[in-house]
Design a protein around this motif. Structure first.
Motif, PDB file in Angstrom:
ATOM      1  N   ALA A   1       0.833  -1.193   0.000  1.00 23.15           N
ATOM      2  CA  ALA A   1       0.000   0.000   0.000  1.00 23.15           C
ATOM      3  C   ALA A   1       0.877   1.256   0.000  1.00 23.15           C
ATOM      4  O   ALA A   1       0.912   1.993  -0.974  1.00 23.15           O
ATOM      5  CB  ALA A   1      -0.926  -0.013   1.211  1.00 23.15           C
ATOM      6  N   ASN A   2       1.596   1.475   1.082  1.00 26.62           N
ATOM      7  CA  ASN A   2       2.383   2.706   1.233  1.00 26.62           C
ATOM      8  C   ASN A   2       3.781   2.519   0.645  1.00 26.62           C
ATOM      9  O   ASN A   2       4.783   2.584   1.350  1.00 26.62           O
ATOM     10  CB  ASN A   2       2.467   3.098   2.709  1.00 26.62           C
ATOM     11  N   ARG A   3       3.873   2.312  -0.670  1.00 27.82           N
ATOM     12  CA  ARG A   3       5.160   2.014  -1.296  1.00 27.82           C
ATOM     13  C   ARG A   3       6.189   3.107  -1.087  1.00 27.82           C
ATOM     14  O   ARG A   3       7.372   2.828  -0.938  1.00 27.82           O
ATOM     15  CB  ARG A   3       4.974   1.811  -2.814  1.00 27.82           C
ATOM     16  N   VAL A   4       5.749   4.367  -1.163  1.00 29.34           N
ATOM     17  CA  VAL A   4       6.727   5.451  -1.094  1.00 29.34           C
ATOM     18  C   VAL A   4       6.805   6.067   0.295  1.00 29.34           C
ATOM     19  O   VAL A   4       7.639   6.923   0.554  1.00 29.34           O
ATOM     20  CB  VAL A   4       6.392   6.572  -2.115  1.00 29.34           C
ATOM     21  N   ASN A   5       5.939   5.620   1.189  1.00 37.36           N
ATOM     22  CA  ASN A   5       5.839   6.240   2.500  1.00 37.36           C
ATOM     23  C   ASN A   5       5.984   5.222   3.619  1.00 37.36           C
ATOM     24  O   ASN A   5       5.022   4.890   4.281  1.00 37.36           O
ATOM     25  CB  ASN A   5       4.454   6.893   2.628  1.00 37.36           C
ATOM     26  N   PRO A   6       7.171   4.711   3.850  1.00 35.59           N
ATOM     27  CA  PRO A   6       7.280   3.700   4.901  1.00 35.59           C
ATOM     28  C   PRO A   6       6.988   4.295   6.277  1.00 35.59           C
ATOM     29  O   PRO A   6       7.168   5.498   6.482  1.00 35.59           O
ATOM     30  CB  PRO A   6       8.742   3.263   4.808  1.00 35.59           C
ATOM     31  N   ILE A   7       6.530   3.443   7.156  1.00 28.52           N
ATOM     32  CA  ILE A   7       6.263   3.869   8.530  1.00 28.52           C
ATOM     33  C   ILE A   7       7.511   3.522   9.329  1.00 28.52           C
ATOM     34  O   ILE A   7       8.064   2.432   9.176  1.00 28.52           O
ATOM     35  CB  ILE A   7       5.033   3.108   9.086  1.00 28.52           C
ATOM     36  N   ASN A   8       7.972   4.453  10.172  1.00 28.15           N
ATOM     37  CA  ASN A   8       9.251   4.201  10.831  1.00 28.15           C
ATOM     38  C   ASN A   8       9.112   3.619  12.230  1.00 28.15           C
ATOM     39  O   ASN A   8      10.073   3.510  12.954  1.00 28.15           O
ATOM     40  CB  ASN A   8      10.110   5.469  10.823  1.00 28.15           C
ATOM     41  N   ASP A   9       7.906   3.271  12.635  1.00 19.44           N
ATOM     42  CA  ASP A   9       7.747   2.596  13.933  1.00 19.44           C
ATOM     43  C   ASP A   9       6.600   1.599  13.820  1.00 19.44           C
ATOM     44  O   ASP A   9       6.138   1.319  12.726  1.00 19.44           O
ATOM     45  CB  ASP A   9       7.476   3.629  15.035  1.00 19.44           C
ATOM     46  N   SER A  10       6.124   1.082  14.951  1.00 17.99           N
ATOM     47  CA  SER A  10       5.077   0.062  14.846  1.00 17.99           C
ATOM     48  C   SER A  10       3.716   0.607  15.248  1.00 17.99           C
ATOM     49  O   SER A  10       2.880  -0.109  15.775  1.00 17.99           O
ATOM     50  CB  SER A  10       5.450  -1.149  15.695  1.00 17.99           C
ATOM     51  N   THR A  11       3.505   1.896  15.013  1.00 18.71           N
ATOM     52  CA  THR A  11       2.206   2.476  15.380  1.00 18.71           C
ATOM     53  C   THR A  11       1.225   2.495  14.212  1.00 18.71           C
ATOM     54  O   THR A  11       0.149   3.069  14.311  1.00 18.71           O
ATOM     55  CB  THR A  11       2.379   3.933  15.867  1.00 18.71           C
ATOM     56  N   GLY A  12       1.602   1.867  13.071  1.00 17.42           N
ATOM     57  CA  GLY A  12       0.714   1.867  11.916  1.00 17.42           C
ATOM     58  C   GLY A  12      -0.601   1.143  12.192  1.00 17.42           C
ATOM     59  O   GLY A  12      -0.612   0.114  12.865  1.00 17.42           O
ATOM     60  N   VAL A  13      -1.699   1.705  11.705  1.00 20.12           N
ATOM     61  CA  VAL A  13      -3.023   1.085  11.858  1.00 20.12           C
ATOM     62  C   VAL A  13      -3.801   1.249  10.555  1.00 20.12           C
ATOM     63  O   VAL A  13      -3.794   2.323   9.967  1.00 20.12           O
ATOM     64  CB  VAL A  13      -3.835   1.778  12.988  1.00 20.12           C
ATOM     65  N   LEU A  14      -4.433   0.186  10.100  1.00 15.16           N
ATOM     66  CA  LEU A  14      -5.275   0.280   8.914  1.00 15.16           C
ATOM     67  C   LEU A  14      -6.730   0.367   9.350  1.00 15.16           C
ATOM     68  O   LEU A  14      -7.189  -0.417  10.184  1.00 15.16           O
ATOM     69  CB  LEU A  14      -5.074  -0.949   8.017  1.00 15.16           C
TER      70      LEU A  14
END
Ligand SMILES: *[C@@H]1O[C@H](CO)[C@@H](O)[C@H](O)[C@H]1NC(C)=O
Ligand SMILES: *[C@@H]1O[C@H](CO)[C@@H](O)[C@H](O)[C@H]1NC(C)=O
Ligand SMILES: *[C@@H]1O[C@H](CO)[C@@H](O)[C@H](O)[C@H]1NC(C)=O
Ligand SMILES: *[C@@H]1O[C@H](CO)[C@@H](O)[C@H](O)[C@H]1NC(C)=O
Ligand SMILES: *[C@@H]1O[C@H](CO)[C@@H](O)[C@H](O)[C@H]1NC(C)=O
Ligand SMILES: *[C@@H]1O[C@H](CO)[C@@H](O)[C@H](O)[C@H]1NC(C)=O
Ligand SMILES: *[C@@H]1O[C@H](CO)[C@@H](O)[C@H](O)[C@H]1NC(C)=O
Ligand SMILES: *[C@@H]1O[C@H](CO)[C@@H](O)[C@H](O)[C@H]1NC(C)=O
Length: 808
Positions: A75-88
């Motif tokens: 999904a976020n190919r160009v925008n990596p998340i730099n921690d583990s707070t990602g939520v879909l």
């Protein structure tokens, strides 16, 4: 304290949810990092992953039921998340958003329509969809990941354009194995003129499928008959797309764009080896690469050079064309004369040219198509759009014809090319004598063959049937025996232009038989030392050997004291012409080199073990490995091979043949040879392929020894990869590279009994088990021997050629 309790509760809730696999979330739920959605049949999972460094988190879809994580969508190919707070999350409107730190959105879907009860679901096809909770029909999906592909083509995906919404599904490769952001290799359907599947590198076209001809794309080769997938092409007023289906639903197969290799690859999962197996990769050969022969050029990978001008055309810049710079392409040999009438030449079995400047009519027949083309002075070619059911539709091209590829078998389609009337007349005039000559030649050939068989039958009757020698001789003669005249004609009287090189026992020429078949003719020098017996030996040996990694002997010719061997022609020449050439070396990527290495090993194993006879090659080296049009290696030159009885493994000879620099010490010094001396030569060949340096030449480069010595000292210093060519280290698979260096050192060990057999070499190359440590290699070439018995008092250490042999 209360805060920690709260966290613990949250964790518990998350875990209890994760324990039952679900495939759907609704607006009241969310998918945090650490949890996955798993499709109903268990095939695919949606969740967060890190491709390389753990610091970058991406939301993606991967195969759920194989151990090797294989991501098919991000999904976020160009925008990596730099921690583990990602939520879909899925919003009430049906829009899906990927958030970090509970607020910032790093990616979202562009869902515009809205429904009452939107849900997000991962399907067993690998498609992530947003739909109304009560409506599961595909037509009503609000959004689907199949419409926004990454680098992977899954079965059931449409590759193409929705003409109603303008949706254009474009694939783009990952920049690197650990970076999913889009690289510059892309793939999609393009609609210029007539739809085609096109890959681009940056903005430049790279690979074209050719037009769809009702049955297949004209540039596809034999894909229809592959056992894994079938495909179709749909074109109507609503949409235009290409789609693939699995023939067997339980097989896993995916197409992927590979940025590092600039390839479109298709892999199939092999449950036995638990690996992805490469099924096809494109480009298959250089002729697939867009416009390689320039405007109005044709490309045939079975020819050397591959590029030539279309009939009626000549090179625009002849000097550059002769030195293989084809960018200028070709121009009409005679200018077209629109008013006084032109004609057409039929070009069979080609990939249709770039349709950018073309025009089509779906209903017109071929005759009207021709008239249409003739009526417009800038029209240069025409053909049927659909070749099924006798042919229908019309496609015509204007201006230069770009990116034509010639096929040999039943692929491709016919194309009619406009030439001036005078060109046509010339062709007709030329044709008649050629036809007459061919008829006469065929008749003559027939008479000769009949005479020959009568004579050999009579010979057989005359001689004693118990004579074993003669029986063997008769067996040999089942091989095609060509007349001297035929070969002289095929090679243009052994013209210097057709000379491919100088082999151990004489020059090798390229030839073309009157039926168009290309051959390589080894003309044995009369004073070569290879007498009648050796000649017979070679013919006998090679004729009996059939393996895909051995050059095939097609026939021979005996004419007075002249002897010749006729082989299949290998358009890509020898391996050393690639690995030791500064520019060509880059063509052979590591993965290709590895394939070549494995092929040579298999060919050698066949010689040593699997063929009816036990054969030691005795002169294995880069110039004796030839490459066919698909870069498959073929071992050639068995002139020095020896046949052994079943259990004889070692023999002694007082005639040392071979090439210094490749010979095992026990053979060079004492004339002792065994299968293990071939293993030694294989080890050196391996080192040369890895390093791009010649074992012999290395002596010059660095006064202190040869390539083996160099590799061995780097190995002992713990820097084994330093021996490899930088370009391979930068682009190749390092573990494979390391393994090959290791195997090569095992092969060149001093004591023959310590060297592995070819069957173990193959196992070592292909497995991941630990290998034994190599012992001291045999790089100390019994200098005393050479010094004592020097041939003319001045032995040159770098390239000594021994008694009877001549190094290439
Ligand atoms: C992570 O990214 C956010 C913005 O997306 C930034 O504010 C933050 O400083 C980054 N954290 C680290 C450790 O790089
Ligand atoms: C996330 O947002 C929700 C609602 O906006 C809030 O209740 C919750 O405390 C936030 N959590 C964190 C860790 O910020
Ligand atoms: C959403 O639409 C905008 C504008 O049309 C486009 O730039 C963006 O790439 C789209 N995002 C996705 C995830 O498709
Ligand atoms: C590209 O192909 C090579 C050879 O098949 C493979 O080793 C490599 O992992 C591939 N790279 C990507 C990004 O898929
Ligand atoms: C489909 O593939 C599976 C797994 O490879 C195999 O067991 C099965 O026999 C195949 N079915 C058919 C009809 O070929
Ligand atoms: C190019 O090569 C052909 C045949 O090899 C020869 O006839 C022709 O003279 C050459 N042309 C130039 C300009 O070198
Ligand atoms: C296509 O050809 C048919 C038959 O020749 C003709 O009736 C029709 O008008 C043509 N269509 C176009 C778009 O030129
Ligand atoms: C010939 O075809 C070209 C390209 O379609 C077009 O621009 C030109 O008008 C046509 N000429 C005639 C005489 O029809």
């Amino acid at each position: 304290m209360g805060f920690y309790f709260y966290i613990a509760c949250c964790v518990l809730i998350i875990f209890s949810k994760a324990s039952t696999a679900i495939d759907t979330i609704s607006p009241s739920e969310s998918l945090p990092d650490g949890r996955t959605l798993v499709s109903n049949g268990g095939s695919f999972a949606l969740g967060f992953f890190s491709p390389g460094t753990p610091k970058n988190r991406y939301l993606g879809i991967w195969y759920n039921n194989i151990p090797m994580q294989t991501v098919v969508w991000v999904a976020n190919r160009v925008n990596p998340i730099n921690d583990s707070t990602g939520v879909l999350k899925i919003e009430n409107s049906g829009k899906i958003v990927l958030q970090v730190q509970n607020s910032t959105s790093v990616w979202s879907s562009n869902t515009t329509a809205s429904v009452q009860n939107p849900v997000l679901q991962i399907l067993d096809s690998g498609n992530l969809v947003v739909r109304d909770g009560r409506d599961s029909s595909p037509e009503n999906y609000l959004w689907q990941s199949f419409d926004h592909p990454s680098d992977t083509m899954l079965p059931g995906m449409k590759i193409g354009i929705d003409l109603r919404t303008g949706l254009d599904r474009k694939f783009s490769a990952w920049k690197n194995w650990d970076d999913p952001s889009p690289g510059d290799l892309t793939f999609g359907l393009e609609l210029e003129g007539k739809p085609e599947v096109v890959s681009r590198r940056g903005s430049a076209k790279y690979l074209r499928s050719g037009l769809w001809n009702g049955n297949d794309f004209s540039g596809h080769r034999n894909l229809r008959w592959n056992p894994i997938f079938d495909y179709d092409f749909v074109s109507n007023e609503n949409e235009v797309y290409y789609i693939q289906f699995l023939r067997n639903k339980s097989v896993m197969s995916r197409g992927v764009l590979n940025q590092t290799e600039s390839l479109r690859q298709r892999f199939t999962w092999n449950p036995e080896t638990q690996t992805w197996q490469l099924l096809i990769s494109m480009p298959i050969d250089n002729c697939d690469k867009y416009g390689i022969c320039g405007p109005n050029g044709n490309c045939d990978s079975n020819k050397l050079p591959a590029c030539y001008c279309l009939t009626g055309f000549k090179p625009k810049w002849p000097e550059r064309w002769n030195s293989s710079d084809w960018t200028g392409g070709c121009i009409h040999s005679k200018p077209l004369n629109c008013e006084s009438g032109d004609g057409f030449i039929r070009l069979r079995r080609v990939k249709t040219p770039d349709p950018t400047n073309s025009w089509i009519n779906e209903t017109m027949n071929l005759k009207d198509c021709r008239v249409k083309c003739l009526s417009n002075c800038s029209c240069t070619a025409y053909t049927n759009l659909d070749i099924t059911k006798g042919g229908s539709g019309c496609a015509i091209w204007f201006g230069d014809l770009i990116d034509i590829k010639q096929f040999q078998s039943n692929d491709g389609q016919d194309l009619y090319i406009r030439v001036s009337a005078s060109e046509l007349k010339k062709k007709d005039k030329v044709n008649l004598p050629i036809i007459l000559a061919t008829v006469i030649a065929v008749l003559l050939g027939f008479v000769l063959v009949v005479c020959y068989f009568r004579r050999s039958r009579r010979k057989l009757k005359d001689k004693s049937v118990n004579d074993k020698e003669n029986k063997d001789e008769n067996e040999d003669m089942e091989l095609a025996v060509l007349e001297f005249g035929t070969i002289a004609q095929a090679t243009d009287n052994f013209s210097i232009r057709n000379k491919l090189g100088e082999g151990g026992f004489g020059p090798v020429y390229k030839g073309i038989l009157s039926n168009g078949q290309e051959i390589a003719v080894k003309r044995l020098s009369k004073n070569s030392g290879q007498g009648v017996n050796e000649f017979k030996n070679e013919v006998k040996l090679i004729a009996k050997l059939q393996h895909r990694n051995l050059v095939k002997l097609l026939g021979c010719c005996i004419h007075g004291d002249e002897r010749m061997l006729v082989y299949e022609y290998m358009p890509n020449g020898s391996l050393d012409s690639f690995i030791f050439d500064q520019t060509k070396t880059k063509i052979l990527t590591w993965s290709e080199r590895f394939r070549v290495i494995c092929g040579i090993a298999r060919g050698l194993l066949y010689l040593h073990q699997d063929s009816r006879l036990r054969i030691i090659h005795r002169d294995l080296k880069g110039s004796n490995i030839l490459l066919d049009s698909e870069m498959n290696p073929k071992i050639s030159d068995f002139g020095m091979a020896r046949t052994f009885g079943g259990d004889q493994t070692e023999a002694n000879t007082n005639r040392v043949v071979g090439t210094y620099g490749y010979m095992a010490p026990e053979y060079a010094c004492y004339g002792l040879f065994s299968v293990k001396s071939d293993v030694f030569s294989f080890g050196i060949l391996l080192l040369e392929v890895i390093s791009g340096m010649k074992n012999r030449r290395f002596y010059h480069a660095n006064g202190s020894g040869n390539l083996i010595e160099h590799a061995w000292s780097l190995w002992k210093e713990g820097k084994p990869l330093d021996v490899a060519d930088d370009f391979l280290v930068e682009t190749g698979d390092l573990s494979e590279l390391l393994r090959c260096i290791h195997v090569s050192l095992l092969c060149v060990q001093h004591h023959p009994q310590e060297r592995p057999s070819m069957s173990s070499v193959i196992v070592m190359l292909e497995s991941r088990n630990d290998l034994p440590s190599p012992q001291q290699p045999g790089f100390l070439f019994c200098k005393k021997y050479f010094e004592a018995d020097s041939f003319d008092g001045t032995p040159s250490k770098n390239e000594v050629t021994l008694s009877l042999l001549q190094a290439r």
